[in-house]
Design a protein around this motif. Structure first.
Motif, PDB file in Angstrom:
ATOM      1  N   LEU A  36      22.329  30.634  13.489  1.00 50.03           N
ATOM      2  CA  LEU A  36      22.589  31.751  12.576  1.00 50.03           C
ATOM      3  C   LEU A  36      21.388  32.002  11.669  1.00 50.03           C
ATOM      4  O   LEU A  36      20.523  31.156  11.515  1.00 50.03           O
ATOM      5  CB  LEU A  36      23.794  31.444  11.680  1.00 50.03           C
ATOM      6  N   LEU A  62      27.645  30.266   4.104  1.00 53.48           N
ATOM      7  CA  LEU A  62      28.856  29.716   4.735  1.00 53.48           C
ATOM      8  C   LEU A  62      28.977  28.223   4.417  1.00 53.48           C
ATOM      9  O   LEU A  62      30.063  27.716   4.103  1.00 53.48           O
ATOM     10  CB  LEU A  62      28.811  29.940   6.251  1.00 53.48           C
ATOM     11  N   THR A 102      21.235  39.334  13.956  1.00 49.85           N
ATOM     12  CA  THR A 102      21.896  39.666  12.694  1.00 49.85           C
ATOM     13  C   THR A 102      21.168  39.037  11.520  1.00 49.85           C
ATOM     14  O   THR A 102      20.801  37.881  11.571  1.00 49.85           O
ATOM     15  CB  THR A 102      23.342  39.121  12.682  1.00 49.85           C
ATOM     16  N   THR A 103      20.952  39.821  10.506  1.00 52.40           N
ATOM     17  CA  THR A 103      20.280  39.262   9.331  1.00 52.40           C
ATOM     18  C   THR A 103      21.113  39.457   8.081  1.00 52.40           C
ATOM     19  O   THR A 103      22.087  40.220   8.059  1.00 52.40           O
ATOM     20  CB  THR A 103      18.905  39.903   9.121  1.00 52.40           C
ATOM     21  N   VAL A 126      22.506  39.956   4.203  1.00 50.16           N
ATOM     22  CA  VAL A 126      22.806  41.073   3.315  1.00 50.16           C
ATOM     23  C   VAL A 126      21.558  41.522   2.598  1.00 50.16           C
ATOM     24  O   VAL A 126      21.322  42.670   2.382  1.00 50.16           O
ATOM     25  CB  VAL A 126      23.825  40.631   2.231  1.00 50.16           C
ATOM     26  N   LEU A 128      25.281  43.609   6.654  1.00 55.54           N
ATOM     27  CA  LEU A 128      26.176  42.918   7.554  1.00 55.54           C
ATOM     28  C   LEU A 128      27.549  43.574   7.517  1.00 55.54           C
ATOM     29  O   LEU A 128      28.108  43.768   6.444  1.00 55.54           O
ATOM     30  CB  LEU A 128      26.278  41.476   7.050  1.00 55.54           C
ATOM     31  N   GLU A 138      30.360  41.997  12.367  1.00 59.01           N
ATOM     32  CA  GLU A 138      29.183  41.169  12.631  1.00 59.01           C
ATOM     33  C   GLU A 138      29.334  39.768  12.038  1.00 59.01           C
ATOM     34  O   GLU A 138      29.016  38.765  12.677  1.00 59.01           O
ATOM     35  CB  GLU A 138      27.933  41.844  12.059  1.00 59.01           C
ATOM     36  N   LEU A 139      29.837  39.726  10.817  1.00 58.36           N
ATOM     37  CA  LEU A 139      30.021  38.417  10.184  1.00 58.36           C
ATOM     38  C   LEU A 139      31.034  37.584  10.967  1.00 58.36           C
ATOM     39  O   LEU A 139      30.876  36.362  11.124  1.00 58.36           O
ATOM     40  CB  LEU A 139      30.468  38.598   8.725  1.00 58.36           C
ATOM     41  N   GLU A 195      29.254  36.024  13.776  1.00 64.46           N
ATOM     42  CA  GLU A 195      28.412  34.924  13.294  1.00 64.46           C
ATOM     43  C   GLU A 195      29.231  33.643  13.120  1.00 64.46           C
ATOM     44  O   GLU A 195      28.827  32.552  13.513  1.00 64.46           O
ATOM     45  CB  GLU A 195      27.773  35.297  11.947  1.00 64.46           C
ATOM     46  N   VAL A 196      30.378  33.819  12.489  1.00 65.90           N
ATOM     47  CA  VAL A 196      31.235  32.650  12.241  1.00 65.90           C
ATOM     48  C   VAL A 196      31.683  32.044  13.565  1.00 65.90           C
ATOM     49  O   VAL A 196      31.669  30.813  13.743  1.00 65.90           O
ATOM     50  CB  VAL A 196      32.448  33.043  11.378  1.00 65.90           C
ATOM     51  N   ARG A 217      30.111  32.174  16.366  1.00 65.19           N
ATOM     52  CA  ARG A 217      28.963  31.500  16.963  1.00 65.19           C
ATOM     53  C   ARG A 217      28.775  30.098  16.358  1.00 65.19           C
ATOM     54  O   ARG A 217      28.395  29.158  17.049  1.00 65.19           O
ATOM     55  CB  ARG A 217      27.701  32.348  16.734  1.00 65.19           C
TER      56      ARG A 217
END
Lengths: 220, 220, 220, 220
Positions: free
Chosen positions: A163, A171, A217-218, A220, B191, B195-196, B199-200, B202
Motif C-alpha cells: 500500500l 491504517l 492509489t495514493t 489524500v 481517495l 478505492e480505500l 486498499e484495505v 489488499r
DNA sequence: GATGAATGAGTTTTCATTCAT
DNA sequence: GATGAATGAAAACTCATTCAT
C-alpha cells in the motif's frame, strides 16, 4: 527494550520528565489512569485528589490548571516513547528490523503498564487539550511520525509493502492504538507483546521474494 | 449501497428510527454532528439548542436527558448500519465479495455524510454512555461483530488471511474506525471510499493462489 | 349523613360546584389525589395530565393556572363540607348532638373517599395557595370555625369540657386532621368512622354529672 | 429539661450532631428555619445561600444535595429530642410524671426555638424526603413511639385513660404537632409551654379515683 | 377542546480555581 | 505544601405556561 529503564532514569535525572516517585509524579500517574479510564472531561480534580490522597485545592500547588496536568502527561510520555524509539531504531539497520522496532515501540507505548495509560490519553484526549498544549506536543509528534513515514517509504521502494505509505501508516496507527481496547499483555496465558508485533508485521509486510509494486492509489 | 436510502426510508416508515425531517430528527443529526466534532462532554445542550434554533430547555421536550440523545444517536445509527450490512451481505456469495461488503459498509458507516457522525460517536463516546444505554446497544453490536467473525473464519479456513480472525478483526476495527480522523471522501481529487476499500482488502487478503496456513498464534 | 349526596347533587345542579363526572370534575379529583399524596409543589401539570389522559398544555383550557386548580379543589370542598355541617347541625338540638355532628363531619371531610383528598389538601397545602386564593377561602373557613367555637363555648358554660374552648379547638383540629395519616375507614375489620367519633367525644367531653369548672388557663 | 443543653453539648462533642457554630451547623439551622416557614419544596438553595451569606454553589461543599440537608436536619433533631426524652423519662417514676415528660418533650421539640423548626420539618416535610432518607429516620422514630405506647399501655391498665392507647397516641400526635401552627410560647403574656402541657394532660388523663375501664373499641 | 412544539425563567448541581489560615 | 471554605461561571434539567394548528 532492555535498556528502556535506563532511558527513563536518564530523563528523570536530567529533569526532563518528572520522577514518578515524587508527589508530583504520583499525581501524574494517577491522573493519567483516570484520564484513560474515564476520559479527561469526566475526570474531576476531586477524583484526582481522592486518588492521590489530597484535597482538590492542593493540586494547584503542583499544577497551575487541570489542562497543565493533561499537557504534562502527554508531553512526558511522548518524550519517553520518542527516546525509546530513537534508541531502538539506532540498533536496527535492516528494513524489517526497523519496522519491527516501530511496531513494537508503538505497541509498548500503548499497552505497557508504564506508559500505556498516558499514550492512550495522548491519542484519545487530544481534542481536550488546549491549543497551546497542542502546539507544544505537535512538534514532538512530528518527529515521531517521520520515523514511520521514512521506514514505510523505504519499504515501498523495496516492494515490501502493498500500500501507499501514507495510507498504510494511518491504517496502522488506528489498528495499533486500538489495541489498548482489547489487548492485555499481562494476562497469562495469552498473546504476548512480541507475538502481537509479529502478527502485525505479517499483516503489513509482503513476504520477501514476492515483492510486488505498490498500487497506484495514493494518499489524500 | 444502491438501495440504502430505501432501507432507511423503510425503517423511518416503521417507526424504528426517527424521521430526520421531524424536529426530533433534526435535533438528533445536529447533536450527532456536535458530538463528533467536539465530543459528548464538551457539547452542551446549549450548543445543541443553538444549532437547532430552540432554547436549551426545549430539548427536554423531545428527550428526557442528554444521555438519551447520545443513546438514540447511537442506537438509530447502528440499526441503519446493520440493516445496510445485512442487505449487502445478502447480495454477496463469494468470500471476497462478503469481505468487501463488510469493509465497505464499515467505511461507509464511519465516513458517510449520513451516518459518519453518529458512527464515530458510537465508537468514540462509548464511555460517555450510561450503563443502561450501553446494555441496549451491546446487543446490536454483537450481531454486527458476528458477521465479521463468521466471514474471517471462513477466510482463515480457505487460507486467504494470514492472521487469527479474532486478532485480525480487532486490528481492522481500529484501522477502519480511525479513518474518520483522516479520510475525507468528499475532498476531490482524492481517495474514494471504494478505492480505500480495495486498499484495505489488499492489506488483509492473501492473494488467491498463495494461500498459506494461518500462524499458530491465537487470540487473547 | 344520609342526605349528604342530595346536598352535593343540589350544589352541582346549582352550578356552585363542578360536576365530578364532567372532564373538569375528573381533573379536579385526580388533581386533589395527587396534591394529597405528593403535595402541591411536587405535583406537576404533567402528572395531572397523565392521570387524566390529556397532554399538559390542554389543562389550561380548563383552568387558567395550576394555582386555580388548587384553589378550586379547596373552595369546592369546603363549600360541600360546610353545607353538610350546616344541615347536620340543623338536625341537632342537644349540645352533645351538635358536638358529635362537628366531630363526625370533620372526620368525614378528612377521611371520606369523596372529600378526604381535598380536605387534606385544604389543610396541608394551605401555604402553597396564592394570597388571593387564601383570601377567597378564609371567608368560608371562618364560618366553619365559628360553628366549632360556638359549640365549645356552650360546652364550657355547661361544664362539659375541661379546657378553654380556643385551646381545645386547636388541639382537636390537629388531632382530627391528622387522622388522614393513619385512619382507614374502608379497611375491614377495623375502626369505623362512627366509632372513632365516639372515641373523640369520650376524650373531649366530661361525663355528664361530673361537670367541673374549666381551668383558668386561657388561650393565646 | 434543666440539663438539656448538656445533652446537646455532649452529642456535639461526640460528633453525633453538627456543631451549630460551625459553618455547616449554621447552614443547617437556617435551612431548618426556611423549610419550616416556606416548606421544603418552596425553599431554594438560593434562599439558603442568601440566608447563610454564601453563594448557592458553595452549599454543595457541605452537602451533596438539597435532600441531604433535609435529611440531616431531621436526623440530628430527632437524635437530640430522643436523647432529651430518654433523660426526662429516666427521672420520672410515676405514670403521671412519665406522661407529663412525654407531652412536655414533644411540645418542646415542636415549639422550642432550638428544635422547633426542625421538628416541624420532620413532621411536615416527611414526604419530601427521599426513600433512603426515610428509612434512616424511621429507625429512630420507632424508639420514640415505643416510649409513648409503653406509657399509654400502663395508663390503660391503671384505668387512667379512657381510650385505646394506639388511637389515643395518634390523636395526641396530631394535636401536639399541630401546636406549631398556633402556639407561640415566646409571646408574653400568654400560654406557657408548661401550662399547655398541663392542659393536654387534663384532656388525656382521667382524674385519679375515677378510673373507668377503657372502651372496647380497639385500634385499626 | 386537544395536540405538539416551544418558551423563559427558574431550579439543583458541578467543578475548576482561589485564598486565608 | 496542605486544608477548608468559598467563589463564580456554567452545566443539566424542570416546569408552568403559551400558542399556532
Amino acid at each position: 527494550m532492555e535498556s528502556s529503564n535506563d532511558i527513563k532514569r536518564q530523563l528523570i535525572r536530567d529533569g526532563v520528565i518528572t520522577d514518578p516517585d515524587s508527589p508530583k509524579g504520583v499525581l501524574l500517574n494517577k491522573a493519567a489512569h483516570l484520564f484513560r479510564t474515564q476520559g479527561y472531561e469526566r475526570t474531576t480534580v476531586r477524583d484526582i485528589g481522592r486518588e492521590v490522597g489530597i484535597l482538590p485545592g492542593s493540586i494547584f500547588h503542583h499544577f497551575r490548571s487541570k489542562d497543565e496536568i493533561l499537557r504534562t502527561v502527554m508531553r512526558e510520555n511522548i518524550i519517553v516513547s520518542l527516546a525509546r524509539l530513537r534508541m531502538a531504531l539506532n540498533q536496527e539497520e535492516s528494513l524489517e528490523g526497523r519496522l519491527r522496532a516501530l511496531v513494537r515501540c508503538e505497541l509498548f507505548a500503548t499497552n505497557s503498564e508504564e506508559t500505556g495509560e498516558a499514550w492512550t490519553v495522548l491519542v484519545q484526549e487530544w481534542r481536550s487539550l488546549s491549543p497551546e498544549g497542542q502546539q507544544e506536543i505537535l512538534v514532538l509528534r512530528e518527529e515521531y511520525e517521520n520515523y514511520w513515514l521514512d521506514a514505510l517509504e523505504t519499504a515501498r521502494q523495496q516492494g515490501r509493502i502493498a500500500l501507499d505509505p501514507f495510507i498504510l501508516r494511518r491504517l496502522l496507527a488506528g489498528a495499533l492504538n486500538w489495541t489498548s481496547h482489547w489487548f492485555r499483555p499481562d494476562r497469562k496465558p495469552g498473546l504476548t507483546l512480541d507475538e502481537l508485533t509479529e502478527e502485525v508485521l505479517r499483516l503489513v509486510l509482503v513476504p520477501c521474494g514476492e515483492q510486488q509494486p505498490v498500487s497506484e492509489t495514493t494518499a489524500v
